[in-house]
Design an enzyme around this catalytic site. Structure first.
Site, mmCIF file in Angstrom:
data_model
loop_
_atom_site.group_PDB
_atom_site.id
_atom_site.type_symbol
_atom_site.label_atom_id
_atom_site.label_comp_id
_atom_site.label_asym_id
_atom_site.label_seq_id
_atom_site.Cartn_x
_atom_site.Cartn_y
_atom_site.Cartn_z
ATOM 1 N N SER A 1 22.911 -63.784 -7.901
ATOM 2 C CA SER A 1 22.561 -62.639 -8.748
ATOM 3 C C SER A 1 23.807 -61.999 -9.331
ATOM 4 C CB SER A 1 21.836 -61.620 -7.874
ATOM 5 O OG SER A 1 21.748 -60.377 -8.510
ATOM 6 N N PHE B 1 15.163 -70.768 -3.639
ATOM 7 C CA PHE B 1 14.817 -69.450 -4.160
ATOM 8 C C PHE B 1 14.392 -68.484 -3.055
ATOM 9 C CE2 PHE B 1 13.572 -72.131 -7.865
ATOM 10 C CZ PHE B 1 14.267 -71.486 -8.865
ATOM 11 N N LYS C 1 23.328 -61.798 -0.903
ATOM 12 C CA LYS C 1 23.692 -62.791 -1.928
ATOM 13 C C LYS C 1 25.183 -63.114 -1.848
ATOM 14 C CE LYS C 1 19.656 -63.470 -3.661
ATOM 15 N NZ LYS C 1 18.959 -64.750 -3.425
ATOM 16 N N TYR D 1 20.505 -56.099 0.244
ATOM 17 C CA TYR D 1 20.050 -57.251 -0.552
ATOM 18 C C TYR D 1 21.237 -57.891 -1.271
ATOM 19 C CZ TYR D 1 18.660 -59.671 -4.764
ATOM 20 O OH TYR D 1 18.583 -60.595 -5.768
ATOM 21 N N ARG E 1 21.374 -53.530 -19.405
ATOM 22 C CA ARG E 1 21.272 -54.791 -18.660
ATOM 23 C C ARG E 1 21.153 -55.948 -19.644
ATOM 24 N NH1 ARG E 1 22.251 -51.583 -15.479
ATOM 25 N NH2 ARG E 1 21.312 -51.083 -13.469
#
Ligand code: UFG
Length: 344
Positions: free
Chosen positions: A126, A82, A155, A151, A233
């Site tokens: 993600s 994580f 990923k 960011y 979302r």
């Protein structure tokens, strides 16, 4: 008892996953640099599970320190990785910090897997990798779109690094979990989200506004091409998300994954707008949230929600918790924090 190394285990999703692992009989070793979490989380975990997990304060950019963890706790069977920096806006301002932290950690973990004979990895990815998908709900086969932030790019790059490494060393296996929007807290309110400073994410901002820490929630945009104009979302309860990690570990340990690397969408399959979330929060808690409509936030996609069918069928996992319940747990957690702060 299988030993699992959890990097970032005192963080938001990490701590909820540690609880589920311990409740399923796993022995957990947490490594975390505490850059965005508190050591007190260990007490919260212990109050739920009855056991304080082993903890080592280590930055995953330090490979030597990580190697020592493998020596101290022999027989680690899987790693759940994580540990990463996760603020989209900050990543635009400090790209190198993000590339270094998020990618050097992954390189170290992959090298150590080969060196330490620990072949199983669960990786935190993600839905950001899909950008604004052309087809909704989005499946795992949708194209990965150019990232809109450093960011998001970390990923995507991490997924590629893992894919290439596994391709070259067929002892290694990975399940990459693509999270949609995790929200809420453990029902005990002993652990939850601890945002650093002013929250970027919707739900902590909502609960902080409801409790009076923030004056007003800004709704970023009401001119999107959605039924009420606000962005959509897929909000998933953090405990449902955490449970998927235990299943992923079991799948790896049982040699049931089909390729070296597998990708799963972890979402509910239901898209909700910002205004729908606010209304549901008010209904679930009876507390009003002061709000105003402002301009869109740069970099936000208009709408994204998951097709979780692959995870439902292959993992036998489903996120079924109602939006009311997830938001109620977020509120209980905020009230718990307020009580704690008033006593200290
Ligand atoms: N929003 C507001 N006001 C706020 C905060 C958020 O209206 O004060 C809106 C956003 O514009 C967005 C929705 O609420 O429409 C959700 O925003 P979040 O910041 O909670 O979540 P994001 O969907 O932007 O980001 C999440 C993760 C990221 C990840 C991203 C991928 O937090 O780590 O999904 O899309 F990169």
């Amino acid at each position: 008892m299988s030993k699992i190394l959890v990097t970032g285990g005192t963080g938001y999703i990490g701590s909820h996953t540690v609880v589920e692992l311990q409740n399923n009989g796993y022995e957990v070793i947490i490594v975390d640099n505490l850059s965005n979490s508190s050591i007190d989380v260990l007490d919260g975990i212990a109050s739920i599970t009855g056991k304080k997990p082993a903890f080592e304060k280590i930055d995953c950019q330090n490979k030597q320190a990580l190697a020592e963890v493998f020596a101290k706790y022999p027989g680690i069977e899987a790693i759940i990785h994580f540990a990463a920096s996760k603020a989209v806006g900050e990543s635009v301002e400090k790209p190198l910090l993000y590339y270094k932290n998020n990618l050097i950690s992954v390189l170290n973990i992959l090298e150590l897997m080969g060196e330490q004979n620990t072949y199983n990895l669960v990786f935190s990815s993600s839905c950001t990798v899909y950008g604004q998908p052309d087809i909704l709900p989005v499946t795992e086969n949708a194209p990965v779109k150019p990232a809109t932030s450093p960011y998001g790019n970390t990923k995507q790059i991490a997924e590629e690094i893992i894919r290439d490494t596994i391709h070259a060393d067929n002892r290694l296996k990975c399940i990459a979990l693509r999270y949609f929007n995790p929200v809420g807290a453990h029902p005990s309110a002993a652990i939850g989200e601890l945002p650093n400073g002013v929250p970027n994410n919707l739900i902590p901002f909502v609960t902080q506004t409801a409790i009076g820490i923030r004056e007003c929630l800004r709704v970023f945009g009401n001119d999107y091409n959605t039924p009420d104009g606000s962005a959509i979302r897929d909000y998933i309860w953090v405990v449902d998300l955490a449970k998927a990690h235990v299943i992923a570990v079991e799948r790896l340990l049982g040699n049931k994954n089909k390729n070296g690397i597998e990708f799963f969408n972890l979402g509910t399959g239901k898209g909700l707008s910002v205004l729908e979330i606010l209304n549901t929060f008010e209904q679930a808690t009876g507390v009003k949230v002061n709000r105003k409509i402002v301009a869109r936030r740069e970099g936000d996609v208009e709408k994204v929600w998951a097709d979780p069918t692959f995870a439902n069928n292959e993992l036998g996992w489903k996120a079924e918790t109602s939006t009311e319940k997830m938001l109620a747990t977020a509120w209980e957690w905020e009230k718990r924090l307020a009580k704690k702060n008033s006593m200290s």
